[in-house]
Write an enzyme that holds these catalytic residues in place. Structure first.
Site, PDB file in Angstrom:
ATOM      1  N   LYS A  39      41.104  48.030  36.397  1.00  0.00           N
ATOM      2  CA  LYS A  39      41.668  47.596  35.226  1.00  0.00           C
ATOM      3  C   LYS A  39      41.024  47.942  33.787  1.00  0.00           C
ATOM      4  O   LYS A  39      41.504  47.816  32.888  1.00  0.00           O
ATOM      5  CB  LYS A  39      41.106  45.806  35.491  1.00  0.00           C
ATOM      6  CG  LYS A  39      41.697  44.866  34.206  1.00  0.00           C
ATOM      7  CD  LYS A  39      41.367  43.701  34.564  1.00  0.00           C
ATOM      8  CE  LYS A  39      41.718  42.377  33.548  1.00  0.00           C
ATOM      9  NZ  LYS A  39      41.187  41.387  33.872  1.00  0.00           N
ATOM     10  N   ASP A  57      33.511  33.681  29.647  1.00  0.00           N
ATOM     11  CA  ASP A  57      33.958  34.078  30.779  1.00  0.00           C
ATOM     12  C   ASP A  57      32.991  35.310  31.524  1.00  0.00           C
ATOM     13  O   ASP A  57      33.069  36.326  30.708  1.00  0.00           O
ATOM     14  CB  ASP A  57      35.387  34.635  30.707  1.00  0.00           C
ATOM     15  CG  ASP A  57      35.866  35.232  32.240  1.00  0.00           C
ATOM     16  OD1 ASP A  57      35.175  35.664  33.088  1.00  0.00           O
ATOM     17  OD2 ASP A  57      37.285  35.442  32.433  1.00  0.00           O
TER      18      ASP A  57
HETATM   19  P1  ADP Z   1      36.220  39.270  37.432  1.00  0.00           P
HETATM   20  O1  ADP Z   1      36.594  38.313  36.497  1.00  0.00           O
HETATM   21  O2  ADP Z   1      35.318  40.359  36.864  1.00  0.00           O
HETATM   22  O3  ADP Z   1      37.159  40.029  38.273  1.00  0.00           O
HETATM   23  P2  ADP Z   1      34.734  37.145  39.073  1.00  0.00           P
HETATM   24  O4  ADP Z   1      34.862  36.233  37.909  1.00  0.00           O
HETATM   25  O5  ADP Z   1      35.422  37.019  40.167  1.00  0.00           O
HETATM   26  O6  ADP Z   1      35.057  38.674  38.276  1.00  0.00           O
HETATM   27  O7  ADP Z   1      33.159  37.251  39.135  1.00  0.00           O
HETATM   28  C1  ADP Z   1      32.478  37.988  40.050  1.00  0.00           C
HETATM   29  C2  ADP Z   1      30.951  37.688  39.988  1.00  0.00           C
HETATM   30  O8  ADP Z   1      30.680  36.314  40.379  1.00  0.00           O
HETATM   31  C3  ADP Z   1      30.136  38.944  40.942  1.00  0.00           C
HETATM   32  O9  ADP Z   1      29.083  39.421  40.109  1.00  0.00           O
HETATM   33  C4  ADP Z   1      29.544  37.739  41.732  1.00  0.00           C
HETATM   34  O10 ADP Z   1      28.356  38.314  42.281  1.00  0.00           O
HETATM   35  C5  ADP Z   1      29.460  36.510  41.028  1.00  0.00           C
HETATM   36  N1  ADP Z   1      29.059  35.488  41.833  1.00  0.00           N
HETATM   37  C6  ADP Z   1      30.062  34.739  42.581  1.00  0.00           C
HETATM   38  N2  ADP Z   1      29.604  33.657  43.115  1.00  0.00           N
HETATM   39  C7  ADP Z   1      28.430  33.435  42.421  1.00  0.00           C
HETATM   40  C8  ADP Z   1      27.454  32.590  42.612  1.00  0.00           C
HETATM   41  N3  ADP Z   1      27.380  31.386  43.373  1.00  0.00           N
HETATM   42  N4  ADP Z   1      26.254  32.524  41.979  1.00  0.00           N
HETATM   43  C9  ADP Z   1      26.064  33.643  40.883  1.00  0.00           C
HETATM   44  N5  ADP Z   1      26.923  34.562  40.796  1.00  0.00           N
HETATM   45  C10 ADP Z   1      28.171  34.418  41.423  1.00  0.00           C
HETATM   46 MG    MG Z   2      37.809  37.081  35.705  1.00  0.00          MG
END
Ligand code: ADP
Ligand code: MG
Length: 635
Positions: A102, A226
């Site tokens: 992306k 975000d």
């Molecule tokens: P993106 O929008 O960039 O694709 P996401 O919103 O899916 O990413 O976020 C992914 C991140 O969230 C990763 O770094 C993951 O380790 C972190 N994450 C997911 N669950 C938890 C949690 N319970 N506590 C802390 N961080 C978390």
């Molecule tokens: Mg996202």
């Protein structure tokens, strides 16, 4: 391609001349599922509105979870694997495993700037303004094709879970995405066999998921925070008469949960007195530590202490207190961005009606506390922060489908409007389904030295080649002062008023020469013709993209030939004879493959020529600097 039979079938099933859109409202036919897709940097998801509960649900096909890691792996025998299974190859086969694609969507190599080394796979440096390409062995891919692989997987999961064809989608993008990035996202959808009904801003989708913006009489100001895996965005939105306006955005495209993981790893390295060199050589250990660190971080969102071991000997323990100390600078940076965004939006925290938390990393308690404190109110985090964007996209899809009678839909453009660029390609300026009135523009330049005229041809339609679209107008912008190629700056603006009249103007910014034309795009087009044009674009998506890629490769090659030849003419005296000979040979090889129409061969020849000649430019620059310095001394 799978989409084509599906799309055509739905046409014949229902005997539908009216399959697509109600042109005056933008509403869609109701029975078919329209999904909402969050195409994320780290993770992607697909959601839909449950027909009975009418609530958005993230799709969890075969119990594999709702989250699909945005990772694509190409196996030796040319198959693609997407998601969790692909993630395993990040350490074992990084050159054939694509992540964070992306970040490359709609970008040129020049745009990547200092972040070129971030990627573990090969990105082609053709030193041009053209869009980046990725080299995997002897094949070249555009970020659009790679994103399409992720979208195809999401589509397949949705079709499998819902047991129905899925041909339409709403896809989300960050609020700061520019036209070219939005267009690339649309193209990826098209290539995955999806008709992309609308590209929606991620913060807007998140707000919709929280029910904000559903009632058009609401007037609100909302902050959407975000924090994902590798990116951070804060957006301030104003909601007025059912329309979200982005007041400001701020953030850091290289800051997120991955940085928290790294902070933990560094802490463990120190605690265990691991030597960086041994670690650098041991890919497996690196990966294990990375996974452990993420596990620890997630655990600490719930508990106060985490203990574990890697390889039976390396102690991997950490307390929440220590973790918070480690990530304090990361959190502080995001709060600083919030301050900036609020300043840009000219709002104070008291004027913010709601704060919405999005992204997996907002589960970290310290993050939640810091954000709530900055805005002086409890942030909304009752919905799953991983899913909230996809859920909102599903709601937007439902609105576009006309399933929510209470919501007023504004007039939209039924077909894309754009102009012809090099090689007969369609460059879209106003995408279809844009609300009218609207205006949009883009900047172009010349491709030949001393070019004084530029032809502007305006087209309407969804196909990649203008010859398949409908020509609306054509004019010449004359009197551009003679300059080297790439110097003139020509702004082309499309202004579509509420009556559907399109004004196209072109202005050369350095000289001020200007020309304009007015047309009525809808004139003489029946609803059936519009629908046919839409269907054609879906059925021909793959051919169109292939044709576009060949033309783009050829254009890149032609520019490269032009530049290298000019370079030889001007600077040949600084090169050795054998260097000149080798360059000539490589130039000839490139000229020879040009007519083949094989994009991979053309790009390979471009890449070879580029690699061979790139040291020359620097050498010549140094020589001219030396000459200039020497010149000064004589004075
Ligand atoms: P993106 O929008 O960039 O694709 P996401 O919103 O899916 O990413 O976020 C992914 C991140 O969230 C990763 O770094 C993951 O380790 C972190 N994450 C997911 N669950 C938890 C949690 N319970 N506590 C802390 N961080 C978390
Ligand atoms: Mg996202």
């Amino acid at each position: 391609m799978r989409c084509c039979p599906g799309a055509v079938a739905s046409l014949t099933y229902t005997n539908m001349a009216k399959v697509a859109i109600n042109l005056s409202t933008g509403a869609l036919q109701q029975e078919e599922v329209i999904v909402g897709i969050d195409l994320g940097t780290t993770n992607s998801l697909v959601a839909y509105i449950h027909p009975e509960t009418k609530k958005p649900v993230a799709i969890n096909d075969l119990g594999r979870g709702t989250i699909v890691p945005s990772v694509v792996h190409f196996t030796q025998n040319g198959e693609t694997i997407v998601g969790n299974e692909a993630k395993d190859y990040l350490t074992t086969d990084p050159a054939n495993t694509i992540y964070s694609v992306k970040r490359l969507l709609g970008k040129s190599y020049k745009d990547l700037g200092e972040h070129k080394d971030y990627f573990g796979y090969k990105i082609i440096d053709d030193d041009s303004e053209g869009l980046v390409k990725i080299r995997l062995g002897d094949k070249f891919y555009s970020p659009i094709e790679l994103s399409a692989e992720i979208l195809k997987e999401l589509r397949a999961r949705a079709e499998h879970a819902l047991k129905t064809p899925v041909n339409r989608a709403v896809i989300t993008v960050p609020a700061y995405f520019n036209d070219s990035q939005r267009q690339a996202t649309r193209d990826a959808g098209k290539l995955a066999g999806l008709e992309v009904l609308r590209i929606v801003n991620e913060p807007t989708a998140a707000s919709l998921a929280y029910g904000i913006g559903i009632d058009p009489s609401e007037e609100k100001t909302i902050a959407v925070y975000d924090l994902g895996g590798g990116t951070f965005d804060i957006s301030i939105l104003s909601l007025h008469q059912g329309i979200f306006e982005v007041l400001s955005t701020h953030g850091d495209t290289y800051l997120g949960g991955d940085d928290m993981d790294r902070a933990i790893i560094n802490y463990w390295i120190e605690e265990n007195q691991l030597v960086a060199d041994t670690l650098n050589q041991d890919k497996n250990l690196q990966q294990e530590l990375r996974l452990k660190a993420e596990e620890a971080k997630k655990a600490l969102s719930q508990q106060q202490i985490y203990t574990s071991k890697v390889n039976g000997t390396i102690e991997c323990g950490i307390t929440r207190h220590k973790f918070e100390e480690l990530i304090a600078p990361i959190v502080a940076k995001t709060i600083e961005s919030c301050r900036q965004a609020m300043g840009d939006a000219k709002r104070t925290p008291e004027q913010i009606d709601a704060v919405i938390m999005v992204g997996g990393s907002t589960r970290v308690p310290l993050v939640y506390e810091a954000v709530s404190e900055f805005f002086g109110k409890q942030a909304n985090n009752s919905l799953n922060p991983d899913e909230v964007v996809a859920l909102g996209a599903a709601i937007q899809a439902d609105i576009l489908a006309g399933n929510r009678k209470d919501i007023l839909l504004l007039d939209v453009t039924p077909l894309t409007l754009g102009i012809e660029t090099m090689g007969g390609l369609m460059d879209s300026i106003i995408p279809r389904n844009s609300k009218i009135p609207t205006k949009a523009g883009r900047q172009y330049t010349t491709s030949i030295d001393g070019q004084v005229n530029m032809k502007i041809s305006v087209y309407q339609g969804e196909r990649d080649l203008v010859k398949e679209n409908r020509k609306l107008a054509e004019f010449d912008l004359k009197g551009i002062p003679a300059m080297p190629a790439g110097f003139p700056k020509v702004d082309v603006n499309f202004i579509l008023n509420a009556d559907g009249i399109l004004k196209v103007e072109a202005i050369e910014l350095r000289s001020g020469v200007r020309q304009e034309v007015e047309v009525k795009p809808q004139y003489g087009l029946t609803d059936e013709q519009v629908e046919q044009m839409l269907m054609d674009s879906i059925t021909h998506a793959r051919d169109d993209v292939s044709a576009r890629m060949v033309i783009e490769a050829r254009t890149t090659a032609e520019q490269m030939l032009y530049q290298v030849e000019r370079f030889l003419e001007k600077n040949g005296q600084h090169l050795k004879q054998e260097e000149i000979n080798l360059t000539r040979e490589n130039l000839q090889k490139l000229r020879d493959v040009l007519p083949s129409g094989d994009k991979d061969q053309i790009l390979k020849a471009v890449d070879n020529l580029e690699e061979q000649t790139s040291p020359f430019a620097e050498r010549v620059m140094q020589i001219s600097i030396k000459q200039a310095m020497a010149g000064k001394k004589i004075e």
